[in-house]
Design a protein around this motif. Structure first.
Motif, PDB file in Angstrom:
ATOM      1  N   LEU A  67       0.830  -1.215   0.000  1.00  0.00           N
ATOM      2  CA  LEU A  67       0.000   0.000   0.000  1.00  0.00           C
ATOM      3  C   LEU A  67       0.864   1.264   0.000  1.00  0.00           C
ATOM      4  CD1 LEU A  67      -2.806  -0.927   2.564  1.00  0.00           C
ATOM      5  CD2 LEU A  67      -3.010  -0.779   0.103  1.00  0.00           C
ATOM      6  N   LYS A  68       2.101   1.106   0.471  1.00  0.00           N
ATOM      7  CA  LYS A  68       3.032   2.246   0.508  1.00  0.00           C
ATOM      8  C   LYS A  68       3.209   2.875  -0.859  1.00  0.00           C
ATOM      9  CE  LYS A  68       6.735   1.225   3.407  1.00  0.00           C
ATOM     10  NZ  LYS A  68       8.175   1.077   3.659  1.00  0.00           N
ATOM     11  N   LYS A  69       3.029   2.079  -1.901  1.00  0.00           N
ATOM     12  CA  LYS A  69       3.239   2.570  -3.268  1.00  0.00           C
ATOM     13  C   LYS A  69       2.283   3.694  -3.624  1.00  0.00           C
ATOM     14  CE  LYS A  69       6.625   0.101  -4.428  1.00  0.00           C
ATOM     15  NZ  LYS A  69       7.873   0.645  -4.922  1.00  0.00           N
ATOM     16  N   ASP A  70       1.199   3.818  -2.857  1.00  0.00           N
ATOM     17  CA  ASP A  70       0.320   4.960  -3.081  1.00  0.00           C
ATOM     18  C   ASP A  70       0.226   5.772  -1.797  1.00  0.00           C
ATOM     19  OD1 ASP A  70      -3.181   5.504  -4.015  1.00  0.00           O
ATOM     20  OD2 ASP A  70      -1.369   6.650  -4.470  1.00  0.00           O
ATOM     21  N   GLU A  71       1.296   5.695  -1.012  1.00  0.00           N
ATOM     22  CA  GLU A  71       1.371   6.450   0.239  1.00  0.00           C
ATOM     23  C   GLU A  71       0.225   6.144   1.194  1.00  0.00           C
ATOM     24  OE1 GLU A  71       1.937  10.463  -1.198  1.00  0.00           O
ATOM     25  OE2 GLU A  71       3.554   9.589  -2.400  1.00  0.00           O
ATOM     26  N   LEU A  72      -0.204   4.878   1.191  1.00  0.00           N
ATOM     27  CA  LEU A  72      -1.266   4.480   2.108  1.00  0.00           C
ATOM     28  C   LEU A  72      -0.686   3.539   3.149  1.00  0.00           C
ATOM     29  CD1 LEU A  72      -4.139   3.681  -0.395  1.00  0.00           C
ATOM     30  CD2 LEU A  72      -4.150   5.515   1.275  1.00  0.00           C
ATOM     31  N   GLU A  73      -1.325   3.550   4.327  1.00  0.00           N
ATOM     32  CA  GLU A  73      -0.897   2.601   5.335  1.00  0.00           C
ATOM     33  C   GLU A  73      -2.098   2.279   6.200  1.00  0.00           C
ATOM     34  OE1 GLU A  73       2.446   3.896   7.633  1.00  0.00           O
ATOM     35  OE2 GLU A  73       2.349   2.121   8.931  1.00  0.00           O
ATOM     36  N   TYR A  74      -2.253   1.037   6.548  1.00  0.00           N
ATOM     37  CA  TYR A  74      -3.407   0.670   7.359  1.00  0.00           C
ATOM     38  C   TYR A  74      -2.984   0.441   8.799  1.00  0.00           C
ATOM     39  CZ  TYR A  74      -7.603  -1.600   9.040  1.00  0.00           C
ATOM     40  OH  TYR A  74      -8.719  -1.925   9.762  1.00  0.00           O
ATOM     41  N   HIS A  75      -3.657   1.131   9.726  1.00  0.00           N
ATOM     42  CA  HIS A  75      -3.298   1.045  11.135  1.00  0.00           C
ATOM     43  C   HIS A  75      -4.297   0.259  11.966  1.00  0.00           C
ATOM     44  CE1 HIS A  75      -1.558   4.855   9.518  1.00  0.00           C
ATOM     45  NE2 HIS A  75      -0.485   4.351  10.066  1.00  0.00           N
ATOM     46  N   LEU A  76      -5.096  -0.552  11.346  1.00  0.00           N
ATOM     47  CA  LEU A  76      -6.059  -1.412  12.047  1.00  0.00           C
ATOM     48  C   LEU A  76      -7.144  -0.632  12.784  1.00  0.00           C
ATOM     49  CD1 LEU A  76      -3.597  -4.034  13.618  1.00  0.00           C
ATOM     50  CD2 LEU A  76      -4.865  -4.240  11.510  1.00  0.00           C
TER      51      LEU A  76
END
Lengths: 289, 209
Positions: free
Chosen positions: A105-114
């Motif tokens: 997801l980092k490739k679109d500057e996204l990150e999931y924090h639950l």
């Protein structure tokens, strides 16, 4: 109350009536549904069959986008609901998988924090708004209409903590409080075959026939459901079932929000009722309250 | 960066039972409660609950029995794993909490990996068609999906679907033009990275089987 709305692909095409009626019901009850910006398809069961990590990434993109707002996600489609919920659960319990997913997801500057919370509108209506409040806003009563509440698989299995897995009663409680009469319906959680209607139609036709017959034999005047695939399987193939099995089935299949929306005073257009293949004139059945 | 072992996928077409077993065990550790497989008592509740078991060549109970007998190849070549509708009835009723449905999903992926299935196989054809559209648009597109699928499997069925298709179009229930998400390009970059991530397999724990 505000929720992030995740319609899913079906609600924009084959289940448009569901989308229209969900929006109507929520707005009539004073809740805001804010559509998730640029959501992507949840992946459905097709993706899980091919590649596990990739399918989790595909679905998790939505969770990463949704968690930013801090609102609960409402996903009407049973399949979307169960996939997003399952993705969330897997990532919460598998830190290695979460790391892999975030790396992608980092490739679109996204990150999931639950931090996302996936919910189904049926449960949201009953738990957040409450049956009594809903009843207070209705203007039409079902007046003893016999309804079969068909839950299917995806919202009750595997355990989503939503309702009983063998005998769920959320829809039963809701609609009985609005004047409908629930019937004995042991097939309420029996699988409709899902995508088998496309890949192995003989099996799916048999499963649907059994569900429909069970409802009809127990006196149902209509069947109410929460899943786009169940709705179309039960509704669109009655002709084929009749031809193949010599039955005479012609029973309307509604999305639960179409029925609920009618009780709340929605018109046919508000609820997408004209989109159903087997017409059902609710106005003839109920009485104005 | 994750510490893990980048393993090449087992040689395509490798049928050695040992290879299959190793791969199976590797995957099972990723399934929550997967190890409960050990505790199967062969009660048959899964088979009894399955709405599609009547057309399966190897029933859910037999799938587990075959694994324990060391015959994974038979499972992967069965129709069973493709007929499963993923209704989870088996999973919720299993007295030993074995995640049967998720194991079957995993077996589907293994069968594809090992290429033990006919290429025109319906479920695989449907999955592949779906994935190619979803990757490109970020959304599903039913008409495209069904056209691709029926062309790959049985074009005659496409003709049979026309009456229903027209009825649905008349009611606005078919999206005639595919919709593409705004971040389609970003999505494809995410997916390329995900492909690499797919190959990273965490080091297996001790398997006590």
């Amino acid at each position: 109350m505000e929720y992030t709305y995740y319609p899913g692909c079906s609600l924009e095409s084959s289940a448009r009536g569901y989308d229209e009626s969900v929006r109507f019901v929520f707005s009539t009850l004073g809740c805001d549904l804010i559509e998730l910006e640029d959501w992507n398809c949840c992946g459905a069961t097709y993706y899980m069959s091919i590649k596990e990590t990739i399918s989790l990434v595909f679905s998790a993109r939505n969770l990463a986008l949704a968690e930013k707002s801090g609102r609960d996600i409402v996903a009407p489609c049973s399949s979307c609901y169960t996939i997003l919920y399952k993705t969330n659960q897997v990532l919460k319990n598998n830190p290695i998988m979460l790391a892999k997913v975030n790396q992608a997801l980092k490739k679109d500057e996204l990150e999931y924090h639950l931090n996302a919370n996936v919910r189904h509108p049926l449960e949201v209506l009953i738990n957040d708004i409450g049956i009594e409040n809903i009843r207070g806003k209705t203007c039409n009563s079902f007046a003893g209409l016999k309804m079969a509440y068909y839950y299917g698989c995806q919202i009750v299995r595997p355990d989503r903590g939503l309702d009983d897995k063998e005998n769920p009663i959320m829809m039963d409680m809701l609609f009985d409080a609005l004047g409908a009469r629930s019937i004995y319906f042991p097939m309420k959680v029996r699988c409709c075959g899902g995508m088998l209607m496309t890949t192995r139609s003989a099996v799916a036709l048999k499963l649907n026939k059994e569900i429909l017959e069970c409802a009809v034999e127990n006196g149902a005047e209509c069947i109410v459901t929460t899943c786009p695939l169940c709705q179309i399987n039960l509704e669109a193939y009655q002709d084929r079932i009749n031809k193949h099995y010599g039955t005479d089935l012609h029973i309307p299949i509604l999305f639960f929000t179409q029925a609920l929306g009618w009780a709340l005073g929605g018109s046919d257009a508000d609820l997408g009722l004209k989109r159903n293949l087997i017409p059902f004139q609710l106005a003839d059945k109920g009485i104005e309250v | 960066m994750i510490r893990g072992i980048v393993r090449p996928v087992t040689e395509k077409g490798s049928n050695k039972e040992l290879d299959l077993k190793a791969r199976f065990l590797q995957h099972i550790s990723n399934i929550p409660d997967g190890k409960n497989l050990n505790k199967c008592i062969q009660c048959g509740t899964c088979t009894g609950s399955c709405p599609a078991s009547y057309v399966m060549d190897v029933t859910p109970r037999e799938v587990i029995a075959l694994f324990r007998a060391g015959d994974i190849r038979s499972i992967l070549s069965s129709r069973t794993i493709w007929i499963c509708a993923s209704c989870y009835a088996c999973t919720v009723r299993c007295p030993q909490n074995i995640p049967v449905t998720d194991i079957i999903y995993m077996l589907k992926r293994m069968a594809i990996e090992q290429e033990i299935f006919p290429k025109r196989f319906p479920v695989y054809a449907l999955s592949r068609s779906f994935v190619s559209i979803a990757n490109r648009y970020g959304r599903s597109f039913e008409p495209g999906l069904l056209i691709l699928y029926y062309l790959k499997t049985n074009p005659m069925n496409l003709v049979k679907m026309i009456p229903l298709f027209l009825k649905l179009v008349a009611r606005g229930r078919i999206m005639v033009i595919p919709k593409k998400i705004k971040a389609a390009r970003a999505l494809s970059e995410i997916l390329s990275e995900a492909q690499i991530m797919e190959m990273i397999v965490p080091a297996p724990e001790e398997y006590v089987y």
